[in-house]
Write a protein that holds these residues in place. Structure first.
Motif, PDB file in Angstrom:
ATOM      1  N   ASP A  95      14.821   8.781  -6.679  1.00 28.60           N
ATOM      2  CA  ASP A  95      15.663   8.800  -5.486  1.00 28.60           C
ATOM      3  C   ASP A  95      14.885   9.304  -4.274  1.00 28.60           C
ATOM      4  N   THR A  96      14.009  10.265  -4.487  1.00 27.04           N
ATOM      5  CA  THR A  96      13.164  10.762  -3.404  1.00 27.04           C
ATOM      6  C   THR A  96      12.157   9.699  -3.000  1.00 27.04           C
ATOM      7  N   ALA A  97      11.589   9.016  -3.980  1.00 30.04           N
ATOM      8  CA  ALA A  97      10.617   7.956  -3.683  1.00 30.04           C
ATOM      9  C   ALA A  97      11.266   6.863  -2.848  1.00 30.04           C
ATOM     10  N   LEU A  98      12.486   6.489  -3.190  1.00 27.06           N
ATOM     11  CA  LEU A  98      13.184   5.449  -2.433  1.00 27.06           C
ATOM     12  C   LEU A  98      13.442   5.900  -0.999  1.00 27.06           C
ATOM     13  N   GLU A 148       4.471   5.755  -5.261  1.00 22.87           N
ATOM     14  CA  GLU A 148       4.592   5.775  -6.715  1.00 22.87           C
ATOM     15  C   GLU A 148       3.637   6.784  -7.344  1.00 22.87           C
ATOM     16  N   GLY A 149       2.469   6.938  -6.755  1.00 21.50           N
ATOM     17  CA  GLY A 149       1.479   7.860  -7.295  1.00 21.50           C
ATOM     18  C   GLY A 149       1.702   9.310  -6.921  1.00 21.50           C
ATOM     19  N   ASN A 150       2.577   9.553  -5.935  1.00 20.67           N
ATOM     20  CA  ASN A 150       2.726  10.915  -5.435  1.00 20.67           C
ATOM     21  C   ASN A 150       4.133  11.497  -5.482  1.00 20.67           C
ATOM     22  N   VAL A 151       5.140  10.661  -5.684  1.00 23.26           N
ATOM     23  CA  VAL A 151       6.525  11.152  -5.684  1.00 23.26           C
ATOM     24  C   VAL A 151       7.125  10.907  -7.063  1.00 23.26           C
ATOM     25  N   THR A 191       0.844  -1.204   0.000  1.00 18.12           N
ATOM     26  CA  THR A 191       0.000   0.000   0.000  1.00 18.12           C
ATOM     27  C   THR A 191       0.877   1.251   0.000  1.00 18.12           C
ATOM     28  N   THR A 192       1.899   1.239   0.826  1.00 19.42           N
ATOM     29  CA  THR A 192       2.827   2.369   0.904  1.00 19.42           C
ATOM     30  C   THR A 192       3.536   2.582  -0.428  1.00 19.42           C
ATOM     31  N   GLU A 193       4.003   1.498  -1.049  1.00 18.43           N
ATOM     32  CA  GLU A 193       4.651   1.611  -2.363  1.00 18.43           C
ATOM     33  C   GLU A 193       3.724   2.265  -3.379  1.00 18.43           C
TER      34      GLU A 193
END
Length: 96
Positions: A29-32, A22-25, A16-18
């Motif tokens: 590198d920031t997403a990771l 993925e939909g917002n960042v 769910t967090t992934e």
């Protein structure tokens, strides 16, 4: 090893967090970085360490039938969460 029911909840939260990240960042590198922070919070919430999670996940990787069963439950859990989050979606699909 993490009990199966707890592992299901952890994996459902991770997936769910992934999806949210993925939909917002936009930047990988920031997403990771955000994902790693959120994953640490998930582990903390369930009272498990990253090492315990890795050890349990590795066990399932080495026992694929059990991994399949585990992920069937994870998918069911995610579907149920989605239905609860979007109760009108199911009735819209039925009316089409």
């Amino acid at each position: 090893m993490i009990p199966q029911d707890k592992m299901v909840r952890i994996l459902a939260d991770i997936h769910t967090t992934e999806s949210i990240i993925e939909g917002n960042v936009m930047y990988p590198d920031t997403a990771l970085m955000v994902f790693n922070q959120q994953q640490a919070l998930i582990f903390e919430r369930y009272g498990v360490s990253k090492e315990q999670f890795k050890e349990t996940y590795t066990y399932y990787l080495n026992n694929l039938k059990q991994m399949d069963a585990l992920y069937e439950t994870v998918v069911d859990t995610l579907s149920l969460r989605e239905t609860k989050a979007n109760p009108d979606k199911g009735s819209e699909e039925l009316s089409q």
